[in-house]
Write a protein that holds these residues in place. Structure first.
Motif, mmCIF file in Angstrom:
data_model
loop_
_atom_site.group_PDB
_atom_site.id
_atom_site.type_symbol
_atom_site.label_atom_id
_atom_site.label_comp_id
_atom_site.label_asym_id
_atom_site.label_seq_id
_atom_site.Cartn_x
_atom_site.Cartn_y
_atom_site.Cartn_z
ATOM 1 N N LEU A 168 -140.032 85.077 28.239
ATOM 2 C CA LEU A 168 -139.352 86.113 29.002
ATOM 3 C C LEU A 168 -140.239 87.348 29.144
ATOM 4 N N LEU A 169 -140.117 88.001 30.264
ATOM 5 C CA LEU A 169 -140.906 89.197 30.529
ATOM 6 C C LEU A 169 -140.316 90.417 29.829
ATOM 7 N N TYR A 170 -141.153 91.422 29.650
ATOM 8 C CA TYR A 170 -140.670 92.675 29.055
ATOM 9 C C TYR A 170 -139.550 93.271 29.901
ATOM 10 N N ALA A 171 -139.675 93.185 31.227
ATOM 11 C CA ALA A 171 -138.635 93.710 32.122
ATOM 12 C C ALA A 171 -137.305 92.992 31.895
ATOM 13 N N GLU A 172 -137.360 91.692 31.604
ATOM 14 C CA GLU A 172 -136.131 90.936 31.356
ATOM 15 C C GLU A 172 -135.495 91.362 30.035
ATOM 16 N N PHE A 173 -136.326 91.664 29.050
ATOM 17 C CA PHE A 173 -135.780 92.187 27.801
ATOM 18 C C PHE A 173 -135.229 93.599 27.987
ATOM 19 N N THR A 174 -135.749 94.332 28.960
ATOM 20 C CA THR A 174 -135.214 95.652 29.257
ATOM 21 C C THR A 174 -133.782 95.540 29.780
ATOM 22 N N VAL A 175 -133.538 94.552 30.629
ATOM 23 C CA VAL A 175 -132.175 94.312 31.117
ATOM 24 C C VAL A 175 -131.274 93.890 29.959
ATOM 25 N N PHE A 176 -131.789 93.017 29.090
ATOM 26 C CA PHE A 176 -131.018 92.596 27.916
ATOM 27 C C PHE A 176 -130.684 93.796 27.031
ATOM 28 N N SER A 177 -131.665 94.660 26.790
ATOM 29 C CA SER A 177 -131.441 95.847 25.979
ATOM 30 C C SER A 177 -130.390 96.754 26.613
ATOM 31 N N MET A 178 -130.425 96.886 27.926
ATOM 32 C CA MET A 178 -129.441 97.704 28.625
ATOM 33 C C MET A 178 -128.032 97.149 28.442
ATOM 34 N N MET A 179 -127.901 95.824 28.504
ATOM 35 C CA MET A 179 -126.593 95.201 28.356
ATOM 36 C C MET A 179 -126.086 95.317 26.924
ATOM 37 N N VAL A 180 -126.984 95.159 25.961
ATOM 38 C CA VAL A 180 -126.601 95.325 24.557
ATOM 39 C C VAL A 180 -126.206 96.776 24.280
ATOM 40 N N THR A 181 -126.940 97.715 24.857
ATOM 41 C CA THR A 181 -126.619 99.128 24.666
ATOM 42 C C THR A 181 -125.284 99.474 25.324
ATOM 43 N N SER A 182 -124.969 98.822 26.433
ATOM 44 C CA SER A 182 -123.653 99.010 27.055
ATOM 45 C C SER A 182 -122.550 98.566 26.097
ATOM 46 N N ALA A 183 -122.776 97.429 25.426
ATOM 47 C CA ALA A 183 -121.812 96.947 24.434
ATOM 48 C C ALA A 183 -121.713 97.920 23.260
ATOM 49 N N TYR A 184 -122.858 98.468 22.850
ATOM 50 C CA TYR A 184 -122.859 99.476 21.779
ATOM 51 C C TYR A 184 -122.036 100.701 22.193
ATOM 52 N N LEU A 185 -122.135 101.094 23.446
ATOM 53 C CA LEU A 185 -121.359 102.238 23.935
ATOM 54 C C LEU A 185 -119.858 101.944 23.920
ATOM 55 N N ILE A 186 -119.498 100.674 24.130
ATOM 56 C CA ILE A 186 -118.080 100.294 24.027
ATOM 57 C C ILE A 186 -117.607 100.457 22.583
ATOM 58 N N ILE A 187 -118.436 100.019 21.626
ATOM 59 C CA ILE A 187 -118.097 100.198 20.214
ATOM 60 C C ILE A 187 -117.961 101.679 19.891
#
Length: 258
Positions: A144-163
């Protein structure tokens, strides 16, 4: 009967444009229509804001994998829009929590207000930073590319914001019910919860990519929280350094000049 699409200009037959999918009969805006559109955006099917948030919270690895790797882009609510909306919602709820604390306990937390605004703004820089950690941890195990992990990180951080959102609700409920100042984020349970959740999201995502390193996922959770802590320390330093104590710190005589 042939129609011309108001959106893209293509000619088509039927009720929907074959090129962009817009309806032929698009009504003018009325307040009823606005309310219907808002209700539809938040509650309709899998692509709704609420449905996306719920699924992201429960299945962060699965949802991220489908969106990033399997490229199911039309299935879900736009995660980029979701992330920005969650930042705005978090900003509002933390502001309400500070207002409530000031009303109940007659405190003036100017630092808290600054921390709220700058903390949410720095989340935009926090995402690519944590993505770099995820990418480096998985560099040898998938392509996976770094850019793809950036999208993953954004989605995980969105979940963190829900918590985080739930933590604001808990804080407000305790303050209203017991008239006691409370911050769930200062609790050890919160730290363990965040680390465990990030590890769970990372492990599930990596398992679908063919990697099953539990230790690496736990380590990624610890690093994620450590980076969160460093961001908070940076904000505190910036407030003290450039805002000359700023209210709460000034009460204790803390004045750091240039």
């Amino acid at each position: 009967m042939e129609h011309t699409c108001r959106n893209c200009g293509a000619d088509f037959n039927g009720k929907f444009c074959n090129n962009c999918g817009q309806k032929f009969n698009v009504p003018r805006f009325s307040f009823k229509h606005i309310l219907e559109e808002v209700f539809h955006a938040f509650t309709h099917a899998d692509k709704s804001f609420l449905s996306f948030g719920w699924n992201l919270l429960l299945y962060p690895g699965k949802l991220s994998y489908e969106f990033i790797v399997e490229r199911k882009r039309k299935k879900y609510f736009n995660p980029f829009t979701f992330f920005l909306l969650m930042l705005a919602i978090s900003l509002f709820f933390e502001h309400y929590q500070l207002e409530l604390a000031e009303k109940l306990f007659h405190s003036n937390n100017e630092y808290g207000r600054m921390f709220n605004v700058y903390g949410k703004a720095l989340m935009l820089a926090f995402v690519p930073l944590t993505a770099l950690v995820f990418w480096l941890l998985a560099a040898k195990r998938n392509k996976l590319l770094y850019a793809e992990f950036t999208v993953f990180s954004m989605m995980v951080t969105s979940a963190y914001l829900i918590i985080n959102l739930f933590s604001y609700i808990i804080d407000a409920a305790v303050m209203l019910a017991f008239r006691h100042s409370f911050d769930f984020k200062d609790n050890l349970i919160y730290l363990v919860l965040v680390i465990a959740y990030i590890a769970y999201a990372h492990l599930d995502f990596q398992k679908r990519n063919g990697a099953t390193a539990v230790a690496g996922s736990v380590f990624s959770g610890i690093l994620y929280f450590a980076l969160l802590f460093l961001v908070q320390v940076f904000i505190i330093w910036a407030v003290l350094r450039h805002f000359n104590g700023l209210g709460t710190f000034g009460m204790y005589g803390i004045r750091i000049g240039y």
